[in-house]
Design an enzyme around this catalytic site. Structure first.
Site, PDB file in Angstrom:
ATOM      1  N   TYR A   1       3.528  -9.875  -3.668  1.00 40.19           N
ATOM      2  CA  TYR A   1       4.293  -8.835  -3.254  1.00 40.19           C
ATOM      3  C   TYR A   1       5.302  -8.281  -4.178  1.00 40.19           C
ATOM      4  O   TYR A   1       5.976  -7.360  -3.914  1.00 40.19           O
ATOM      5  CB  TYR A   1       4.931  -9.137  -1.886  1.00 40.19           C
ATOM      6  CG  TYR A   1       4.036  -9.596  -0.923  1.00 40.19           C
ATOM      7  CD1 TYR A   1       3.212  -8.695  -0.431  1.00 40.19           C
ATOM      8  CD2 TYR A   1       3.978 -10.801  -0.549  1.00 40.19           C
ATOM      9  CE1 TYR A   1       2.137  -8.858   0.647  1.00 40.19           C
ATOM     10  CE2 TYR A   1       3.072 -11.293   0.645  1.00 40.19           C
ATOM     11  CZ  TYR A   1       2.247 -10.159   1.044  1.00 40.19           C
ATOM     12  OH  TYR A   1       1.493 -10.730   2.072  1.00 40.19           O
TER      13      TYR A   1
ATOM     14  N   HIS B   1      -0.091  -0.924   2.120  1.00 42.97           N
ATOM     15  CA  HIS B   1       0.128  -2.006   1.934  1.00 42.97           C
ATOM     16  C   HIS B   1       0.499  -2.296   0.709  1.00 42.97           C
ATOM     17  O   HIS B   1      -0.181  -1.625  -0.215  1.00 42.97           O
ATOM     18  CB  HIS B   1      -1.297  -2.973   2.378  1.00 42.97           C
ATOM     19  CG  HIS B   1      -1.807  -2.777   3.758  1.00 42.97           C
ATOM     20  ND1 HIS B   1      -1.176  -3.508   4.939  1.00 42.97           N
ATOM     21  CD2 HIS B   1      -2.828  -1.862   4.324  1.00 42.97           C
ATOM     22  CE1 HIS B   1      -1.711  -3.064   5.847  1.00 42.97           C
ATOM     23  NE2 HIS B   1      -2.629  -2.027   5.715  1.00 42.97           N
TER      24      HIS B   1
END
Length: 157
Positions: free
Chosen positions: A27, A106
């Site tokens: 991430y 996302h």
């Protein structure tokens, strides 16, 4: 009463409060606070209002979606539903019930990850799906939604 400016509701689901510290190899190291600041600055430059809600609780996200009704028809949603992507009929129903266009977002490429992450309860109803662009995807989504809402407003003049 609707806002004079188009309104974008930026929603972030469970565990996104840990952005920047949770699995940075997937991430990245940018925090959710950093993302929010960047999105607010971008929205201001595009002359749209941006509201941000992050919650680890499904009902809080549903409530935020419902509250957007007061800003219709000049309102849209950018949502990173996190794990609710794969489980939440309630969020899907809230988005459809309110009727505002939404972008599903996302940070990681969910299709390059575990098989259970490949299914989304939202993608088939989203006006766009952005995944795998890291946190840069947020700016792309906000800009896209701002342009869409402004075009929608211009068409109604």
């Amino acid at each position: 009463m609707p806002s004079q400016k188009p309104t974008i509701l930026l929603l972030n689901g469970p565990n996104l409060n840990l952005l920047g510290t949770r699995e940075p190899q997937i991430y990245g190291s940018t925090t959710l606070s950093d993302v929010q600041e960047r999105c607010l600055a971008l929205a201001s430059s595009l002359d749209v209002e941006l509201r941000h809600v992050q919650s680890n609780h499904e009902g809080a996200l549903v409530d935020a979606i419902h509250a957007l009704r007061r800003d219709l028809p000049l309102a849209g949603v950018v949502i990173n539903p996190g794990a609710f992507t794969h489980t939440s009929v309630a969020i899907r129903d809230a988005l459809l019930g309110v009727g505002a266009p939404f972008v599903e977002l996302h940070v990681s490429n969910v299709h390059a990850r575990e098989a259970f992450r490949h299914h989304s309860y939202l993608s088939d109803k989203a006006v766009a799906v952005i995944c795998g662009m890291g946190v840069d995807g947020y700016a792309v989504a906000v800009e896209f939604m701002a342009k869409r809402l402004k075009a929608q407003a211009a068409a109604k003049l």
